[in-house]
Design a protein around this motif. Structure first.
Motif, PDB file in Angstrom:
ATOM      1  N   GLY A  86      40.539 -54.171 -27.081  1.00  0.00           N
ATOM      2  CA  GLY A  86      40.566 -54.444 -28.516  1.00  0.00           C
ATOM      3  C   GLY A  86      40.561 -53.170 -29.349  1.00  0.00           C
ATOM      4  O   GLY A  86      40.705 -52.062 -28.825  1.00  0.00           O
ATOM      5  N   SER A  87      40.371 -53.322 -30.649  1.00  0.00           N
ATOM      6  CA  SER A  87      40.439 -52.168 -31.549  1.00  0.00           C
ATOM      7  C   SER A  87      39.640 -52.447 -32.817  1.00  0.00           C
ATOM      8  O   SER A  87      39.366 -53.606 -33.151  1.00  0.00           O
ATOM      9  CB  SER A  87      41.898 -51.865 -31.919  1.00  0.00           C
ATOM     10  OG  SER A  87      42.476 -52.984 -32.563  1.00  0.00           O
TER      11      SER A  87
ATOM     12  N   GLU B 255      34.715 -54.475 -38.164  1.00  0.00           N
ATOM     13  CA  GLU B 255      35.292 -55.775 -37.858  1.00  0.00           C
ATOM     14  C   GLU B 255      36.247 -55.583 -36.674  1.00  0.00           C
ATOM     15  O   GLU B 255      37.335 -55.029 -36.818  1.00  0.00           O
ATOM     16  CB  GLU B 255      36.034 -56.333 -39.073  1.00  0.00           C
ATOM     17  CG  GLU B 255      35.107 -56.646 -40.244  1.00  0.00           C
ATOM     18  CD  GLU B 255      35.866 -57.165 -41.453  1.00  0.00           C
ATOM     19  OE1 GLU B 255      37.118 -57.303 -41.363  1.00  0.00           O
ATOM     20  OE2 GLU B 255      35.217 -57.432 -42.485  1.00  0.00           O
ATOM     21  N   TRP B 256      35.793 -56.015 -35.509  1.00  0.00           N
ATOM     22  CA  TRP B 256      36.551 -55.760 -34.281  1.00  0.00           C
ATOM     23  C   TRP B 256      37.667 -56.778 -34.100  1.00  0.00           C
ATOM     24  O   TRP B 256      37.532 -57.955 -34.466  1.00  0.00           O
ATOM     25  CB  TRP B 256      35.625 -55.799 -33.075  1.00  0.00           C
ATOM     26  CG  TRP B 256      34.535 -54.772 -33.109  1.00  0.00           C
ATOM     27  CD1 TRP B 256      33.210 -54.993 -33.335  1.00  0.00           C
ATOM     28  CD2 TRP B 256      34.684 -53.357 -32.927  1.00  0.00           C
ATOM     29  NE1 TRP B 256      32.507 -53.814 -33.286  1.00  0.00           N
ATOM     30  CE2 TRP B 256      33.389 -52.788 -33.039  1.00  0.00           C
ATOM     31  CE3 TRP B 256      35.763 -52.514 -32.672  1.00  0.00           C
ATOM     32  CZ2 TRP B 256      33.150 -51.425 -32.907  1.00  0.00           C
ATOM     33  CZ3 TRP B 256      35.529 -51.150 -32.541  1.00  0.00           C
ATOM     34  CH2 TRP B 256      34.244 -50.621 -32.660  1.00  0.00           C
ATOM     35  N   GLN B 257      38.764 -56.304 -33.489  1.00  0.00           N
ATOM     36  CA  GLN B 257      39.923 -57.154 -33.238  1.00  0.00           C
ATOM     37  C   GLN B 257      40.175 -57.238 -31.742  1.00  0.00           C
ATOM     38  O   GLN B 257      40.104 -56.224 -31.030  1.00  0.00           O
ATOM     39  CB  GLN B 257      41.168 -56.578 -33.924  1.00  0.00           C
ATOM     40  CG  GLN B 257      41.008 -56.425 -35.427  1.00  0.00           C
ATOM     41  CD  GLN B 257      42.207 -55.749 -36.056  1.00  0.00           C
ATOM     42  OE1 GLN B 257      42.663 -56.133 -37.119  1.00  0.00           O
ATOM     43  NE2 GLN B 257      42.720 -54.723 -35.419  1.00  0.00           N
TER      44      GLN B 257
ATOM     45  N   GLY C  87      39.058 -52.965 -36.745  1.00  0.00           N
ATOM     46  CA  GLY C  87      39.815 -53.324 -37.945  1.00  0.00           C
ATOM     47  C   GLY C  87      39.211 -52.597 -39.132  1.00  0.00           C
ATOM     48  O   GLY C  87      39.217 -51.364 -39.178  1.00  0.00           O
TER      49      GLY C  87
ATOM     50  N   CYS D 219      35.314 -50.874 -28.977  1.00  0.00           N
ATOM     51  CA  CYS D 219      35.442 -52.299 -29.269  1.00  0.00           C
ATOM     52  C   CYS D 219      34.802 -53.104 -28.138  1.00  0.00           C
ATOM     53  O   CYS D 219      35.107 -52.874 -26.964  1.00  0.00           O
ATOM     54  CB  CYS D 219      36.911 -52.687 -29.425  1.00  0.00           C
ATOM     55  SG  CYS D 219      37.172 -54.451 -29.713  1.00  0.00           S
TER      56      CYS D 219
END
Length: 756
Positions: A269-270, A321-323, A272, A264
């Motif tokens: 982050g992580s 889609e990064w969070q 999605g 990420c």
């Protein structure tokens, strides 16, 4: 003086047990011969030494080679005591037993002022503390290559193991020939008896020696050394020259797959929603694997393909889609502001205090300055990589690592197998600098391998991932305040710093047995500040340990790397305020530190400190102790349109007994090149959670054309060996900064200095 006492155990009985255990003899590190697997024709004589049938020696090697020369230095210790040529000693990776743990590294983590140890008579508080921690370290047996401790840790145990093996070999010859052992000699691994003209090689005696008690074992007298203290060619150079040396990236196995990583972009982050369709449509791409946030890393994805290049192309094709991290995105400018506020308002842990600081600050002239150092990446030449195979309930790992047993434990945890089911293969390291004390990349490789049906898979990070997802040297801020008398001599010195503590975070992410936060005071935060040698009457050194959320880790010379810049630049400020020569100012403050004074004087003499610098240049001086060694450096600097240019660096070092002076010189040169990159260019900037730097274009290295001439001068010593891999880094930044002040009259208190 305010003292802090740590109580271990909650009851009197527990305390009594601890005291009773503490006075017991330390556990032996010799180890049984059964610890070494003997190939055909080999005989193990203890846990460190095997003898082959041709008379050559095999040494169990628990330390990783990352350019520091340990695969030569430790064989030199064994060869010396065995009286064999250095070329007849080869190494073999040590197993997981605790005898191979690095005791010296853990003992060095004690926040002990070096002058307290030098001036202590008998078995006092300092020696008692080292004794107890040494016992704990022997029990834990943590195998790590770090803290410039490999030679100091091996100094006694490897020599004693070799001397014990030699005693058994001589004993075997004495019994077989029925000749007094005192009449036997050893020349190049051949035992001889002049009176009877009998002789035998170690290989011929080894089997009988394995059943012969060594009797009383004594180490060689210093006057009889033939190898220790003399230059010797490094044993690892031929293989590195002809290409046969195997680094992590060189591992090739039948049926191997290759994986590329994409974490990420926002730290912490992580991923999605993931759409792998475009990647999986590429010929040769096999699968996309989601990677959790292992061992303090950021979560992401990996792609497995039939080549590293294809895997890298494919991982970029995966739509993700990064969070952001739950706590919000990180920002280095905001962190710098918070660290400054922490120094002003936070409560710091006092690592050192003496004299009446409050009284001194009320009655004299006060000089105060603020210093700061940025986050830094390790930027090892060989990017992070690991090869793993998970098959039939067993795991094999090939990794360039500084902590093989921590890697074993992490691999077992990820694969869900006991540690005994994991086999570690430690390769050469294309640079470590502390980055390979982490185990995140090993966990990631094992996780990918679990999806590959028993095939081995090599996970390779790109340079961009390596730079943007490092465990960085922490950002630190410090306020330094001194009072001086009418003659310009310092009466007090108060240093308060703030920044993340490394050791607690490293322990939390790398030791699976720990289940909660670790928040003990960390020596690395204040090393180089609390342990200065200068005789200032009143001192207080404190640090506010923060937790900013940026992943931080050990970086070559750790806290010393920035704290030396703070302290030695400020000492120069005090010299200027007192209208004193920086050399003479330091000399006056070193009356009770003769070892430091000798190193300082040697560097100044060899640099020609009292003679004018070449036209357009100025010299700067710095003195610093770290990892058991004292280093003084004089940097000769000019300033042009492209910024500062360092032309010459003169290093003087007292590192105790020198095993190989050639390696000492190499490490001083390496330290200057590595340190100069940080001094002139190094910084990691984080905006909206994303690290801005990505490759050598925006995280530049010092290149050959701008590498200064480096001279190394060694102070003779009979003390046990200190470190040499890291002590050359800390003095460089202040020496360069002090030279720039001498050149321009402007004081620079913020790293890097390349834009000056």
């Amino acid at each position: 003086m305010r003292r802090r006492t740590w109580l271990l155990g909650g009851t009197a009985a527990a305390g009594a047990l601890l005291v009773g255990w503490g006075v017991l003899p330390q556990r032996s590190r010799m180890g049984a011969a059964a610890l070494l697997k003997a190939a055909k024709g080999e005989i193990a004589l203890n846990g460190w030494i095997k003898i082959a049938e041709d008379g050559s020696v095999v040494l169990a090697m628990p330390r990783s080679e990352m350019g520091q020369g340990v695969h030569t230095a430790l064989p030199m210790l064994a060869a010396e005591e065995l009286d064999v040529p250095l070329t007849s000693v080869r190494i073999e990776q040590a197993g997981p037993d605790t005898i191979y743990g690095n005791v010296a590294m853990l003992v060095a983590s004690l926040p002990i002022h070096p002058l307290d140890e030098e001036h202590e008579d008998g078995f006092g508080r300092v020696k008692a503390s080292r004794w107890v921690v040494g016992k704990v370290a022997r029990e834990l047996g943590i195998n790590a290559t770090g803290g410039s401790s490999s030679v100091s840790d091996a100094w006694e145990v490897v020599r004693m193991a070799a001397a014990t093996a030699r005693a058994s070999l001589l004993g075997a010859a004495s019994l077989q020939w029925k000749q007094p052992i005192e009449e036997l000699t050893v020349v190049d691994g051949v035992v001889k008896h002049a009176g009877s003209a009998k002789s035998a090689t170690y290989g011929e005696l080894a089997r009988f020696a394995a059943a012969t008690p060594p009797g009383t074992v004594t180490l060689k007298s210093r006057k009889d050394w033939k190898l220790i203290g003399r230059p010797a060619p490094r044993l690892d150079i031929p293989a590195k020259t002809d290409g046969s040396a195997r680094f992590g990236l060189d591992v090739r196995l039948p049926g191997m797959r290759f994986a590329a990583l994409r974490l990420c972009p926002m730290l912490g982050g992580s991923p999605g929603r993931i759409d792998p369709a475009a990647a999986l449509a590429m010929p040769g791409v096999e699968r996309v694997v989601q990677i959790p946030a292992y061992a303090g890393s950021t979560a992401g994805i990996a792609v497995v393909a039939n080549s590293t290049w294809l895997a890298r192309r494919a991982v970029d094709a995966v739509h993700v889609e990064w969070q952001a991290r739950p706590g919000g995105n990180l920002d280095s400018e905001r962190i710098a502001q918070e660290l400054t506020a922490s120094v002003k308002d936070g409560s710091g842990f006092r690592f050192h205090e003496r004299g009446d600081l409050d009284a001194a600050e009320k009655s004299a002239r006060v000089i105060e300055s603020w210093y700061s150092a940025p986050y830094l990446a390790h930027a090892t030449l060989e990017p992070m990589n690991c090869t793993a195979q998970v098959q039939d309930g067993r795991v094999q790992v090939w990794a360039p690592t500084q902590v093989p047993e921590m890697c074993r434990a992490m691999a077992a945890r990820v694969a869900g197998v006991p540690p005994a089911a994991v086999e570690m293969h430690v390769t050469l390291l294309g640079g470590g600098f502390g980055r390979r004390l982490e185990v995140d990349y090993v966990a990631q490789a094992v996780r990918v391998a679990m999806d590959c049906g028993g095939a081995p898979v090599q996970l390779v990070w790109s340079r961009e991932e390596d730079t943007r997802h490092d465990f960085y040297r922490p950002m630190h801020v410090a306020r330094l305040r001194a009072t001086v008398d009418a003659a310009g001599q310092p009466l007090s010195l108060h240093i308060k710093s703030a920044g993340d503590a490394i050791s607690p975070r490293w322990m939390e992410r790398g030791i699976p047995a720990l289940t909660g936060p670790v928040d003990l005071p960390d020596k690395t935060t204040s090393e180089g500040l609390f342990d200065q040698p200068y005789g200032v009457p009143a001192q207080r050194m404190e640090h506010v340990a923060t937790r900013m959320g940026v992943p931080v880790g050990f970086w070559r010379s750790v806290g010393h790397s920035h704290n030396a810049f703070f302290s030695e630049s400020f000492i120069d400020e005090l010299a200027v305020a007192g209208k004193a020569d920086p050399l003479e100012f330091r000399r006056k403050l070193l009356g009770k530190a003769p070892r430091y004074l000798a190193v300082l004087d040697l560097a100044a003499e060899k640099a020609g400190w009292k003679s004018p610098a070449p036209a357009g240049r100025a010299r700067g001086l710095a003195l610093h102790e770290s990892f058991g060694s004292i280093v003084a450096q004089v940097a000769e600097v000019s300033l042009g349109p492209a910024g500062p240019r360092v032309h010459r660096v003169v290093c003087a070092i007292d590192c105790g007994t020198v095993v190989n002076p050639g390696i000492v010189a190499q490490q001083m040169e390496s330290s200057v090149v590595f340190g100069l990159t940080a001094v002139l260019h190094g910084r990691i900037d984080i905006h909206n959670g994303v690290v801005r730097q990505g490759n050598f274009a925006d995280y530049p290295m010092v290149r050959m054309a701008s590498t200064p001439q480096v001279e190394t001068w060694i102070v003779p010593s009979e003390r046990p060996p200190g470190g040499v891999g890291e002590p050359g880094v800390p003095p460089l930044a202040p020496a360069v900064a002090n030279a720039l002040f001498a050149l321009t009259g402007e004081r620079h208190r913020k790293l890097p200095l390349g834009s000056v």
